[in-house]
Scaffold this motif. Structure first.
Motif, short mmCIF file in Angstrom:
data_model
loop_
_atom_site.label_atom_id
_atom_site.label_comp_id
_atom_site.label_asym_id
_atom_site.label_seq_id
_atom_site.Cartn_x
_atom_site.Cartn_y
_atom_site.Cartn_z
N VAL A 1 -4.79 10.62 -2.35
CA VAL A 1 -5.14 9.63 -1.22
C VAL A 1 -5.61 10.12 -0.05
CG1 VAL A 1 -4.43 7.43 -0.36
CG2 VAL A 1 -3.70 7.88 -2.64
N MET B 1 0.76 -1.29 -0.15
CA MET B 1 -0.02 -0.10 0.05
C MET B 1 0.85 1.27 0.13
SD MET B 1 -3.15 1.23 2.50
CE MET B 1 -2.19 0.96 3.99
N ILE C 1 0.71 4.26 -2.95
CA ILE C 1 0.25 5.51 -2.73
C ILE C 1 1.67 6.46 -3.27
CG2 ILE C 1 0.39 7.47 -0.99
CD1 ILE C 1 -0.99 5.00 0.96
N VAL D 1 -6.57 5.81 4.32
CA VAL D 1 -5.87 4.42 4.44
C VAL D 1 -6.15 3.56 5.55
CG1 VAL D 1 -3.86 5.22 3.01
CG2 VAL D 1 -3.81 5.29 5.45
N SER D 2 -6.37 2.34 5.38
CA SER D 2 -6.64 1.43 6.80
C SER D 2 -5.96 0.10 6.43
CB SER D 2 -8.26 1.31 6.64
OG SER D 2 -8.70 0.48 7.63
N GLU E 1 -6.63 -1.20 2.79
CA GLU E 1 -7.57 -0.23 1.70
C GLU E 1 -7.28 0.96 2.00
OE1 GLU E 1 -11.49 -1.02 3.64
OE2 GLU E 1 -11.58 -2.89 2.65
N MET E 2 -7.55 1.66 0.63
CA MET E 2 -7.15 3.16 0.49
C MET E 2 -8.26 3.61 -0.33
SD MET E 2 -4.12 3.62 -2.21
CE MET E 2 -3.13 2.19 -1.74
#
Length: 377
Positions: free
Chosen positions: A227, A202, A206, A230-231, A244-245
């Motif tokens: 972006v 991730m 990004i 985010v998670s 996830e994003m």
């Protein structure tokens, strides 16, 4: 004009005290309908729960439309105004109360000259602009198929009160959304060799997405990619199985919009594969870029100047606006109304100067009257 100004300020303050978010504008709809009925303005049977469609004119000749939006935002107001929001967590932080009040004033002025109008003015009091719902919903009713041109306005806290900002061609962006879910393989934080960690994937994704604008989109094109969320994971000693994003990409042309979506998908897939992960990309197209017709932007500029209203050439914005949907198959012009330098749109301390309500209403009314006369020649 003083009586009109006083009336419009009362409506504006009433709306500001009682903000209603998208698809919940029931009280506002009733307020608009009451004003129009009091002034003998014909209200059309719009088959939507909220919003109002009305018209002034002879019913013959060309048809043009004036549009204002009605919905508020889920923002806690912090202005300290004597007429501040009385609804916790909701606020007119984008000036839609000003837009609606101005259009009501224009409707009243046009009604006074109805017999002299060289056509018909459709009045659109639109719900759900903030969620990209209202414009398409009204268009899908089929009740605007005879409209030849559209005009709208929006407050601008970067322009002095009473000055208009007008520009031809692209003035606002397509505010598209993307979400990316990265699938890896979770496990113990002490044993990364047994996992496929989606977190570094991730992070690289990004950074790679930032290159879409700087290296893949033409430097002569306006584009923003951010972006914004985010998670991954939920504790300190476990490598998560997914990350996830989500974010937004904004462009001023359909060509760049198509390219941007393609490059987001391509970048996510390539980076994920490099890390042994997979990426699922979701992409939602919201309103299209807002393109002012050059001839109508010039007409609006000359109309304002003829009324003694100062006009500047506004800067394009990467903010989105669903007024653009009306312009898919018809020309139009969207004008920025300076309402005093202050906090940005959507800010808890955003305010507008209501002293220019009657002037804005007059501008809309004169613009519609003169445009119909020109079209009828």
């Amino acid at each position: 004009m003083q009586d009109l100004q006083r009336t419009l300020e009362e409506i504006f303050q009433d709306m500001h005290r009682h903000p209603e978010t998208a698809k919940e504008e029931f009280r506002t709809t009733g307020l608009v309908r009451d004003f129009l009925s009091t002034h003998g303005i014909r209200i059309l049977d719009l088959p939507l729960p909220t919003g109002v469609l009305a018209q002034v004119g002879t019913g013959r000749g060309p048809v043009i439309a004036l549009r204002a939006d009605m919905d508020a935002l889920p923002v806690q107001e912090a202005t300290g105004l004597p007429y501040a929001s009385e609804v916790p967590g909701k606020m007119h932080a984008c000036g839609h109360d000003f837009h609606t009040s101005s259009l009501l004033g224009a409707a009243a002025l046009l009604k006074e000259k109805e017999a002299q109008l060289k056509g018909t003015v459709r009045l659109i009091f639109q719900p759900g602009e903030e969620i990209n719902y209202g414009a398409l919903a009204i268009l899908q009713t089929g009740m605007l198929e005879d409209v030849l041109e559209y005009f709208g306005l929006h407050t601008d806290p970067n322009i002095e009160a009473g000055t208009l900002g007008i520009r031809e061609n692209a003035i606002m962006a397509s505010p598209d959304w993307f979400g990316i879910r990265i699938e890896g393989k979770g496990g113990h934080g002490a044993q990364p060799q047994n996992c496929i960690d989606p977190v570094p994937c991730m992070a690289s994704m990004i950074l790679a997405l930032q290159q879409v604008v700087s290296r893949r989109i033409s430097p002569f094109s306006a584009c923003v990619l951010s972006v914004t969320r985010v998670s991954a994971g939920n504790t300190w000693n476990v490598i998560p199985g997914t990350a996830e994003m989500e974010g937004t990409i904004r462009t001023l042309s359909d060509e760049d919009r198509n390219l941007g979506e393609e490059l987001i998908r391509q970048t996510a897939d390539s980076v994920a594969k490099a890390y042994g992960c997979t990426a699922n990309v979701e992409y939602t197209r919201n309103s299209r870029p807002l393109i002012n017709h050059p001839r109508l932007a010039e007409f609006a500029t000359k109309t304002a100047q003829g009324m003694g209203i100062p006009v500047i050439r506004q800067e394009p914005s990467m903010i989105g606006e669903d007024f653009a949907e009306y312009l898919k198959d018809r020309p139009g012009c969207f004008v920025r109304v300076g309402t005093g330098i202050g906090p940005a749109l959507h800010h808890p301390q955003f305010t507008v100067d209501p002293s220019i309500l009657s002037r804005t209403a007059s501008f809309l009314a004169v613009l519609a009257e003169r445009r119909l006369s020109e079209m009828a020649e």
